[in-house]
Each structure stands twice: as structure tokens, then as C-alpha cells.
Scaffold this active site. Structure first.
Site, mmCIF file in Angstrom:
data_model
loop_
_atom_site.group_PDB
_atom_site.id
_atom_site.type_symbol
_atom_site.label_atom_id
_atom_site.label_comp_id
_atom_site.label_asym_id
_atom_site.label_seq_id
_atom_site.Cartn_x
_atom_site.Cartn_y
_atom_site.Cartn_z
ATOM 1 N N ASP A 27 0.859 -1.177 0.000
ATOM 2 C CA ASP A 27 0.000 0.000 0.000
ATOM 3 C C ASP A 27 0.907 1.243 0.000
ATOM 4 O O ASP A 27 2.092 1.151 0.338
ATOM 5 C CB ASP A 27 -0.873 -0.078 1.261
ATOM 6 C CG ASP A 27 -1.568 1.212 1.573
ATOM 7 O OD1 ASP A 27 -2.256 1.732 0.682
ATOM 8 O OD2 ASP A 27 -1.413 1.723 2.704
ATOM 9 N N ASP A 29 -0.116 5.181 0.904
ATOM 10 C CA ASP A 29 -0.322 6.141 2.012
ATOM 11 C C ASP A 29 -0.454 5.404 3.344
ATOM 12 O O ASP A 29 -1.278 4.506 3.479
ATOM 13 C CB ASP A 29 -1.572 6.984 1.766
ATOM 14 C CG ASP A 29 -1.374 7.971 0.639
ATOM 15 O OD1 ASP A 29 -1.672 7.607 -0.517
ATOM 16 O OD2 ASP A 29 -0.876 9.071 0.906
HETATM 17 O O1 LIG Z 1 -4.390 2.961 -0.810
HETATM 18 P P1 LIG Z 1 -3.546 4.085 -0.313
HETATM 19 O O2 LIG Z 1 -2.235 4.213 -1.008
HETATM 20 O O3 LIG Z 1 -3.385 4.052 1.187
HETATM 21 O O4 LIG Z 1 -4.364 5.395 -0.686
HETATM 22 C C1 LIG Z 1 -5.542 5.699 0.065
HETATM 23 C C2 LIG Z 1 -5.891 7.154 -0.108
HETATM 24 O O5 LIG Z 1 -4.676 7.878 0.126
HETATM 25 C C3 LIG Z 1 -4.754 9.296 0.017
HETATM 26 O O6 LIG Z 1 -5.494 9.798 1.116
HETATM 27 C C4 LIG Z 1 -4.940 9.451 2.387
HETATM 28 O O7 LIG Z 1 -3.629 10.016 2.513
HETATM 29 C C5 LIG Z 1 -3.591 11.470 2.558
HETATM 30 C C6 LIG Z 1 -2.130 11.876 2.656
HETATM 31 O O8 LIG Z 1 -1.527 11.309 3.783
HETATM 32 C C7 LIG Z 1 -4.421 11.970 3.743
HETATM 33 O O9 LIG Z 1 -4.414 13.397 3.752
HETATM 34 C C8 LIG Z 1 -5.854 11.432 3.622
HETATM 35 O O10 LIG Z 1 -6.606 11.801 4.777
HETATM 36 C C9 LIG Z 1 -5.841 9.913 3.505
HETATM 37 O O11 LIG Z 1 -7.148 9.411 3.298
HETATM 38 C C10 LIG Z 1 -5.333 9.685 -1.317
HETATM 39 O O12 LIG Z 1 -5.568 11.065 -1.332
HETATM 40 C C11 LIG Z 1 -6.617 8.923 -1.655
HETATM 41 O O13 LIG Z 1 -6.967 9.180 -3.006
HETATM 42 C C12 LIG Z 1 -6.361 7.433 -1.527
HETATM 43 O O14 LIG Z 1 -7.549 6.710 -1.801
#
Ligand SMILES: O=P(O)(O)OC[C@H]1O[C@H](O[C@H]2O[C@H](CO)[C@@H](O)[C@H](O)[C@H]2O)[C@H](O)[C@@H](O)[C@@H]1O
Length: 253
Positions: A27, A29
Site C-alpha cells: 500500500d 499512504d
Molecule cells: O491505498 P492508499 O495508497 O493508502 O491510498 C488511500 C488514499 O490515500 C490518500 O489519502 C490518504 O492520505 C492522505 C495523505 O496522507 C491523507 O491526507 C488522507 O486523509 C488519507 O485518506 C489519497 O488522497 C486517496 O486518493 C487514496 O484513496
């Protein structure tokens, strides 16, 4: 239902992975980068770049990042490594640099949902992220609005035949038929992943499909920070997960 969780560290810890035998599905984020206030603010640290490159070398390239982020954004953020990428929770897959799978045909449902969610985001100062195949309504700056956001996304998803998924301070309406588990299964049918044992590492509820798929294929899920998971392994934070992967690379040289 939560499994018996084995820690990566401490008594009874699980052995590090073997890059000669395993395939790595990671993954982005919360796993490869720290969570930031806004999606645009994340940083892939040099030590993580080094780890990913070492993992690629040791596993003959069997490293994929499975993320909810749009593929174009992921490509930019991981350009120094150029791994296999699945973006927008598997809607978009990049095998080799420059090779994109066709993503999806019908944007109409998303366009309708966009109008509703854009109004809501504007009126409450929220961030609406538009991706090929999904709309992500972020409420990290207004956690008090979580119920409102979830209800609104659930409602537009129902009306537009989309799927609602909830992540870390985010709620998404996305095309049906895609998730990280399916992306993992697809890639496991192809070189260089085929004939390896999948390891899926992630921190969020949207990684559960990936854990399940990896474990159904005889592999391992590693849940970062969430004990309420179907993953067989648990680690308290993303740094211990990175250390575990690094120990696997070091063992293999
Ligand atoms: O599947 P992932 O790589 O974990 O992506 C999931 C979402 O990640 C991002 O949002 C998340 O991270 C941001 C930065 O740290 C944070 O600000 C936010 O609150 C989190 O939900 C991304 O913007 C999404 O599009 C992804 O689905």
C-alpha cells in the site's frame, strides 16, 4: 473476523520475507509514506526509495504498489523506483513504464456524483479529489463532518450504481468491480509475480481485500496499526513493517 495476529517483532515474531520466493504488494499512504494533512503533502523518503529498489533487485522485480491514489499521481510520486502500479484501488494498472491498461468506459455515473459531492465539498471547505474511476471526499480538516460525508457518498453511490468505500478520513464513490484484492489476483497471474508467494502490507481498511486475496493464494497479509483485520500478521507502525521488509532483503544477500 480478526485472526490470531502474529507480531513482526518481539516474542514469537514472524520470520522476515524471502525475496527469492515472495512477491511484494505494498500500500502507499500510511505504509510507504507517513499520512499528511493533504494528499499533495506526502514525501517518499530516500530510505524508502532505497528499500524499494533493493526489494526489486532481490525479487527480480516482483514489487507492486497497490494504492487508492490515481495512477498518474502514483507514477509521479514513485518515479525514482518505477515499480508495477495499481492505482485507484485497482481500476488502473501499470505493468511497465508507459504501459497502461484501459481503465473504464463509462464516466457518466461519476459525473453525476461529482456534481453533488463538489457542492458539498465547496460549502463545507472539504477537499474533493477526482480520480479516474473514483471521487474521494476528504474530511481530515473537519472530522466532525464524517457522518455527513459518509451519508452523502453512500447516497450518491447508491443512486449512481457506484461503490462506497471508507478509508482514513476519506470516503469514496468508485466504479464497481475493482478492489486491491482483484488487482493482486490479476498481477499474481503474470510475470514476475506468478509462482511466488504474495505478501500484502497495508494500514487501511481498503487493504483488507488485498490481505484476503494474498492469504487465499497461500501468502501473508501484514496489517499496520489495525488489529481488527483479516491479516495474519500485525505490526504497530509503518516503520516496523519497513524494518521487516529490510530484514528480508538483508537476509537474501
Ligand atoms: O491505498 P492508499 O495508497 O493508502 O491510498 C488511500 C488514499 O490515500 C490518500 O489519502 C490518504 O492520505 C492522505 C495523505 O496522507 C491523507 O491526507 C488522507 O486523509 C488519507 O485518506 C489519497 O488522497 C486517496 O486518493 C487514496 O484513496
Amino acid at each position: 473476523m480478526p485472526n490470531t495476529l502474529h507480531a513482526l517483532r518481539g516474542p514469537g515474531r514472524h520470520a522476515p520475507p524471502d525475496p527469492a520466493r515472495h512477491a511484494f504488494f505494498l500500500d502507499f499512504d500510511g505504509t510507504l509514506v507517513d499520512i499528511a494533512a493533504r494528499p499533495s503533502e506526502v514525501v517518499l523518503l530516500p530510505e524508502t526509495v532505497d528499500l524499494l529498489k533493493a526489494l526489486q533487485r532481490a525479487s527480480d522485480g516482483a514489487v507492486a504498489i497497490l494504492s487508492g491514489r490515481a495512477l498518474a499521481e502514483l507514477e509521479r510520486l514513485t518515479a525514482q523506483v518505477a515499480p508495477v502500479l495499481a492505482g485507484t484501488h485497482g481500476v488502473e494498472i501499470r505493468r511497465d513504464a508507459g504501459t497502461l491498461t484501459p481503465s473504464f468506459a463509462d464516466r457518466r455515473a461519476l459525473d453525476t456524483a461529482y456534481r453533488v459531492l463538489d457542492d458539498l465539498a465547496r460549502s463545507h471547505g472539504l477537499l474533493l479529489e477526482t480520480k479516474p474511476g473514483a471521487l474521494a471526499l476528504h474530511y481530515r480538516n473537519r472530522p466532525d463532518l464524517a457522518p455527513l460525508c459518509k451519508n452523502a457518498v453512500s447516497e450518491v453511490a447508491r443512486k449512481s450504481n457506484l461503490r462506497m468505500i471508507a478509508g482514513n478520513m476519506v470516503c469514496e464513490a468508485m466504479l464497481t468491480g475493482y478492489d486491491k484484492g482483484r488487482a493482486l489476483q490479476t498481477l499474481m497471474g503474470e510475470a514476475p509475480f506468478r509462482d511466488r508467494i504474495p505478501v500484502m502490507v497495508g494500514d487501511d481498511t481498503t487493504d483488507e481485500d488485498g490481505f484476503l486475496a494474498a492469504q487465499q493464494l497461500g501468502g501473508i497479509g501484514v496489517s499496520i496499526g489495525r488489529r481488527d483485520s483479516c491479516a495474519r500478521l500485525f505490526c504497530p507502525d509503518r516503520y516496523s513493517a519497513m524494518d521487516w521488509l529490510r530484514a528480508g532483503v538483508e537476509r537474501s544477500v
